[in-house]
Scaffold this motif. Structure first.
Motif, short mmCIF file in Angstrom:
data_model
loop_
_atom_site.label_atom_id
_atom_site.label_comp_id
_atom_site.label_asym_id
_atom_site.label_seq_id
_atom_site.Cartn_x
_atom_site.Cartn_y
_atom_site.Cartn_z
N VAL A 5 1.09 -1.05 -0.16
CA VAL A 5 -0.14 0.08 0.07
C VAL A 5 1.00 1.53 0.17
N LEU A 6 1.44 0.80 0.83
CA LEU A 6 3.02 2.43 0.52
C LEU A 6 3.67 2.59 -0.37
N ILE A 7 4.03 1.84 -1.11
CA ILE A 7 4.61 1.50 -2.47
C ILE A 7 3.60 2.26 -3.48
N VAL A 8 2.68 1.89 -3.40
CA VAL A 8 1.93 2.12 -4.19
C VAL A 8 1.16 3.40 -3.88
N VAL A 9 0.60 3.98 -3.14
CA VAL A 9 0.13 5.36 -2.56
C VAL A 9 1.63 6.22 -3.51
N ALA A 10 2.87 5.91 -2.76
CA ALA A 10 3.72 6.64 -3.06
C ALA A 10 4.39 7.24 -4.30
N PHE A 11 4.03 6.28 -5.27
CA PHE A 11 4.01 5.55 -6.56
C PHE A 11 2.97 6.72 -7.49
N GLN A 12 1.78 6.55 -6.43
CA GLN A 12 1.28 7.51 -7.31
C GLN A 12 0.80 8.75 -7.57
N ASN A 13 1.73 9.38 -6.01
CA ASN A 13 1.99 10.64 -6.06
C ASN A 13 3.44 11.27 -6.97
N LYS A 14 3.79 11.21 -7.76
CA LYS A 14 4.48 11.50 -8.12
C LYS A 14 5.14 13.23 -8.68
N HIS A 15 4.56 14.42 -8.32
CA HIS A 15 4.92 15.95 -8.55
C HIS A 15 5.77 15.91 -7.71
N SER A 16 6.68 17.36 -7.63
CA SER A 16 7.67 17.23 -6.89
C SER A 16 6.73 18.15 -5.72
N VAL A 17 7.65 18.40 -4.24
CA VAL A 17 7.07 19.57 -3.74
C VAL A 17 8.44 19.93 -3.09
N ASP A 18 8.62 21.53 -2.46
CA ASP A 18 9.62 22.04 -1.99
C ASP A 18 9.66 21.24 -0.43
N VAL A 19 10.49 20.99 0.20
CA VAL A 19 10.97 21.13 1.42
C VAL A 19 12.14 21.60 1.93
N ASP A 20 11.45 22.27 3.18
CA ASP A 20 12.44 23.46 4.09
C ASP A 20 12.40 22.58 5.04
N VAL A 21 14.08 21.95 5.98
CA VAL A 21 13.98 21.98 6.77
C VAL A 21 15.75 21.74 7.67
N LEU A 22 14.97 23.28 9.07
CA LEU A 22 16.12 23.82 9.50
C LEU A 22 16.68 24.18 8.67
N THR A 23 18.07 24.29 7.78
CA THR A 23 18.78 25.44 7.13
C THR A 23 18.60 24.66 5.29
N PHE A 24 18.03 23.52 5.31
CA PHE A 24 17.98 22.78 4.40
C PHE A 24 16.66 23.10 3.48
N SER A 25 16.81 23.21 1.88
CA SER A 25 15.81 23.32 1.76
C SER A 25 15.85 22.54 -0.05
N GLY A 26 15.12 22.76 -0.48
CA GLY A 26 14.96 21.72 -1.71
C GLY A 26 13.35 21.10 -2.41
N LYS A 27 13.41 20.87 -3.52
CA LYS A 27 12.34 20.18 -4.39
C LYS A 27 12.69 19.04 -4.87
N PHE A 28 11.81 17.97 -4.62
CA PHE A 28 12.29 16.81 -4.50
C PHE A 28 10.86 16.12 -4.82
N PRO A 29 10.63 14.73 -5.35
CA PRO A 29 9.25 14.20 -5.10
C PRO A 29 8.88 13.26 -4.15
N LEU A 30 7.52 13.20 -4.65
CA LEU A 30 6.25 13.30 -2.97
C LEU A 30 6.51 11.71 -2.56
N ALA A 31 6.37 11.03 -3.75
CA ALA A 31 6.93 9.25 -3.74
C ALA A 31 8.43 8.90 -2.80
#
Length: 105
Positions: A16-42
């Motif tokens: 179920v986790l794999i199916v949900v992860a790969f159904q959400n392929k669009h990229s999202v912005d991630v900001d963690v402390l001083t790290f930021s980037g754009k990664f696929p939601l999967a």
């Protein structure tokens, strides 16, 4: 029997986790402390699941080890207490080794 059910449920959860992860392929912005980037939601979903699984496994192993150590200490204390009860009583230091006991007189 319960072990097979546990493995089956784990396999279903992973699928179920794999199916949900790969159904959400669009990229999202991630900001963690001083790290930021754009990664696929999967990728983020899978990474979060793996990190959670590892931390849960470590905590479970730590709790099991803690219980086993407490149980071992209790067994050691019980063994020592049983050995103390079965040992012959010690003579008081005030009684000299050469003096006969009152019963021997």
């Amino acid at each position: 029997m319960f072990q097979k059910i546990r493995y089956f449920l784990f396999l279903v959860a992973v699928l179920v986790l794999i199916v949900v992860a790969f159904q959400n392929k669009h990229s999202v912005d991630v900001d963690v402390l001083t790290f930021s980037g754009k990664f696929p939601l999967a990728l983020l979903l899978l990474a979060t699941a793996v990190i959670s699984f590892v931390l849960g496994s470590i905590m479970t192993a730590w709790r099991i080890r803690k219980k086993e150590r407490a149980k071992a200490r209790q067994i050691q204390a019980d063994t020592k207490q049983a050995a103390d009860k079965s040992a012959p009583p010690k003579k008081p230091e005030s009684v000299q080794a050469n003096e006969p006991s009152p019963l021997e007189r």
